[in-house]
Design an enzyme around this catalytic site. Structure first.
Site, short mmCIF file in Angstrom:
data_model
loop_
_atom_site.label_atom_id
_atom_site.label_comp_id
_atom_site.label_asym_id
_atom_site.label_seq_id
_atom_site.Cartn_x
_atom_site.Cartn_y
_atom_site.Cartn_z
N ASP A 15 0.88 -1.33 0.02
CA ASP A 15 -0.06 -0.11 0.01
C ASP A 15 0.77 1.08 0.04
O ASP A 15 1.49 1.55 0.89
CB ASP A 15 -0.88 -0.04 1.25
CG ASP A 15 -2.02 1.12 1.27
OD1 ASP A 15 -1.77 2.13 0.53
OD2 ASP A 15 -2.78 1.08 1.99
N HIS B 299 1.21 8.03 3.64
CA HIS B 299 2.20 7.37 4.60
C HIS B 299 3.52 7.54 4.42
O HIS B 299 4.35 6.99 5.13
CB HIS B 299 1.64 5.88 4.30
CG HIS B 299 0.16 5.57 4.52
ND1 HIS B 299 -0.45 5.64 5.61
CD2 HIS B 299 -0.64 4.78 3.58
CE1 HIS B 299 -1.81 5.31 5.54
NE2 HIS B 299 -1.87 4.99 4.23
#
Length: 284
Positions: free
Chosen positions: A186, A191
């Protein structure tokens, strides 16, 4: 869920979300090797001494939550087809049921579909189910602005656990954890990229919800006296973001049969994962 290319036939059109129910998202065969499984275990917080058989190829066992990395393509496909409109969709909840243990290396064939679309009024909740011989997984994706199509509201939040908890433990995240975990599949920018994180109101890049969930499974196995690779099922709702380096409090209410527990995860009294359910028991 940052794959937003693909057909634009239903890209955010108000009232159209219900038409996604039953949509086939395809089938894929995903390959992995021992290195992938060990990298995943380290990324979610496995310890090289205490959890040696999760991070060492000799006698390697695969964390069952690794399956969620293998199946991450499914919600990404739905995003890429335009179901979530303006890009504000959030990963609201996750369920995983384990059918049998993943081998240390191999191939997994998964099929995926949109099994439900719930109408929450101001938002829609898309449920994406992924099935394989090894697991059944369901992503719940909360999409603001996509409700109001006249569908059913769906189930409410599960009740909070009652009584005093049976176990308390701590889950220590680390500063590089989000950057490491994104290498397992992901790669959403929030992030790792401070600019992308700031655009969604965060002071710095945030940890993946699935990383928080898998880390909680490790700590719950500790306190419940189970091996984390014997996970049979886990379920949880993501209530607030976690920043890499946060220390989290994991609270559990063990079931009377001893195999499972309700649980919650919090940071300084603020819930970050609620409605948690976990059960251990070696898969066939």
């Amino acid at each position: 869920m940052d794959d937003r290319t693909g057909d634009a036939t239903d890209r955010g059109e108000p009232g159209s979300a219900g038409r996604w129910r039953g949509r086939d998202l395809g089938t894929r065969t995903v390959s992995y090797d021992e290195r992938d499984a060990m990298l995943y275990a380290l990324a979610v917080g496995a310890r090289p001494v205490e959890d040696l058989d999760l991070v060492f190829e000799r006698g390697l066992r695969v964390l069952p939550t690794f399956a969620l990395s293998l199946a991450q393509w499914a919600p990404d496909v739905l995003a890429g087809r335009g179901a979530f409109g303006d890009g504000t969709a959030l990963h609201g909840a996750q369920r995983l049921t384990v059918h049998k243990e993943l081998p240390p290396a191999g191939e997994v064939t998964c099929s995926a579909a949109v099994t439900e679309v719930w109408d929450k009024g101001g938002a829609a909740v898309f449920e994406v189910a992924v099935d394989s011989a090894y697991f059944h997984a369901v992503w719940s994706v909360f999409a603001p602005g996509r409700g109001g199509f006249g569908g059913e509201r769906g189930p409410g939040r599960p009740p909070a656990p009652q009584g005093d908890p049976s176990h308390r433990t701590r889950q220590h995240t680390f500063p590089a954890q989000a950057a490491l975990y994104r290498l397992t599949g992901d790669r959403h920018l929030i992030h790792v990229d401070p600019v992308a994180a700031a655009a969604v109101g965060q002071p710095r890049p945030i940890l993946h919800g699935l990383c928080t969930l898998a880390g909680a499974v490790l700590r719950l196995a500790d306190v419940l006296g189970a091996h984390p690779a014997d996970l049979a099922e886990v379920d949880g709702r993501f209530a607030a973001p976690v920043l890499p380096g946060d220390t989290l409090d994991v609270t559990a209410w063990r079931d009377s049969d001893g195999d499972g527990a309700a649980f919650e995860v919090a940071r300084e009294g603020e819930a970050v994962l609620t409605g948690g359910r976990v059960r251990f028991g070696r898969a066939g």
